[in-house]
Write a protein that holds these residues in place. Sequence first.
Motif, PDB file in Angstrom:
ATOM      1  N   UNK A 181       4.622   6.916  -5.258  1.00 28.27           N
ATOM      2  CA  UNK A 181       4.851   7.725  -6.490  1.00 28.27           C
ATOM      3  C   UNK A 181       4.096   9.099  -6.660  1.00 28.27           C
ATOM      4  N   UNK A 182       2.753   9.165  -6.144  1.00 27.79           N
ATOM      5  CA  UNK A 182       2.211  10.205  -6.148  1.00 27.79           C
ATOM      6  C   UNK A 182       2.773  11.217  -5.088  1.00 27.79           C
ATOM      7  N   UNK A 183       3.148  10.683  -4.079  1.00 27.28           N
ATOM      8  CA  UNK A 183       3.542  11.438  -3.112  1.00 27.28           C
ATOM      9  C   UNK A 183       4.973  12.202  -3.325  1.00 27.28           C
ATOM     10  N   UNK A 184       5.479  11.855  -4.389  1.00 31.84           N
ATOM     11  CA  UNK A 184       7.039  12.293  -4.882  1.00 31.84           C
ATOM     12  C   UNK A 184       6.772  13.772  -4.901  1.00 31.84           C
ATOM     13  N   UNK A 185       5.820  14.470  -5.341  1.00 39.86           N
ATOM     14  CA  UNK A 185       5.476  16.040  -5.107  1.00 39.86           C
ATOM     15  C   UNK A 185       6.068  16.546  -4.281  1.00 39.86           C
ATOM     16  N   UNK A 186       6.066  15.869  -2.995  1.00 37.86           N
ATOM     17  CA  UNK A 186       6.398  16.856  -1.764  1.00 37.86           C
ATOM     18  C   UNK A 186       7.832  17.103  -1.970  1.00 37.86           C
ATOM     19  N   UNK A 223       0.724  -1.233  -0.159  1.00 34.00           N
ATOM     20  CA  UNK A 223      -0.144  -0.089  -0.009  1.00 34.00           C
ATOM     21  C   UNK A 223       0.927   1.288  -0.086  1.00 34.00           C
ATOM     22  N   UNK A 224       1.946   1.235   0.846  1.00 29.16           N
ATOM     23  CA  UNK A 224       2.602   2.455   0.877  1.00 29.16           C
ATOM     24  C   UNK A 224       3.525   2.763  -0.359  1.00 29.16           C
ATOM     25  N   UNK A 225       3.832   1.591  -0.905  1.00 28.67           N
ATOM     26  CA  UNK A 225       4.661   1.649  -2.432  1.00 28.67           C
ATOM     27  C   UNK A 225       3.852   2.343  -3.479  1.00 28.67           C
ATOM     28  N   UNK A 226       2.517   1.856  -3.304  1.00 28.54           N
ATOM     29  CA  UNK A 226       1.578   2.761  -4.362  1.00 28.54           C
ATOM     30  C   UNK A 226       1.520   4.020  -4.005  1.00 28.54           C
ATOM     31  N   UNK A 227       1.491   4.287  -2.780  1.00 29.51           N
ATOM     32  CA  UNK A 227       1.425   5.746  -2.259  1.00 29.51           C
ATOM     33  C   UNK A 227       2.455   6.689  -2.537  1.00 29.51           C
ATOM     34  N   UNK A 285      10.593  11.224   3.592  1.00 30.33           N
ATOM     35  CA  UNK A 285      10.232  10.630   2.195  1.00 30.33           C
ATOM     36  C   UNK A 285      11.331   9.503   1.620  1.00 30.33           C
ATOM     37  N   UNK A 286      12.644  10.009   1.825  1.00 30.57           N
ATOM     38  CA  UNK A 286      13.660   8.983   1.484  1.00 30.57           C
ATOM     39  C   UNK A 286      13.629   8.016   2.253  1.00 30.57           C
TER      40      UNK A 286
END
Length: 129
Positions: A43-48, A37-41, A103-104
Amino acid sequence: MALQWVILAYVVAAEAAVALLLTLPAPKVVKNRIVALVSLLLQPATGIVPFAVFQLLDIYWKNEHRLMCTSDVCTAAERDRYEKSIFKAQRNVILCVSACLLYWSVFRICKYHKEIQEMEEVEKRRKNM
């Protein structure tokens, strides 16, 4: 507090919660579901990351063009306001750096978990041969 800093604070809190959730011991099936689930989230969260870097650049630019209030001409209220703005800028820098580092960290934890799963599958196949 401006809206972008509120958003960044919530993102940092969410990233910290996810990092904590990923590092807590859990049964293998539950851990695999959480990581998926976290892996799916992620990519969109890369914008942070670019958002935090942009905010860091904004803080740097404002710091370079800030009026200094270090002489005896400044009143006590002006000096207090200057020091308060410096403290806010320092807090916001910590917030931006925390967003990037968390994030990293979450990204690396998920990646390590996937690598461990792959190694376990390879080991299981070799045992079955």
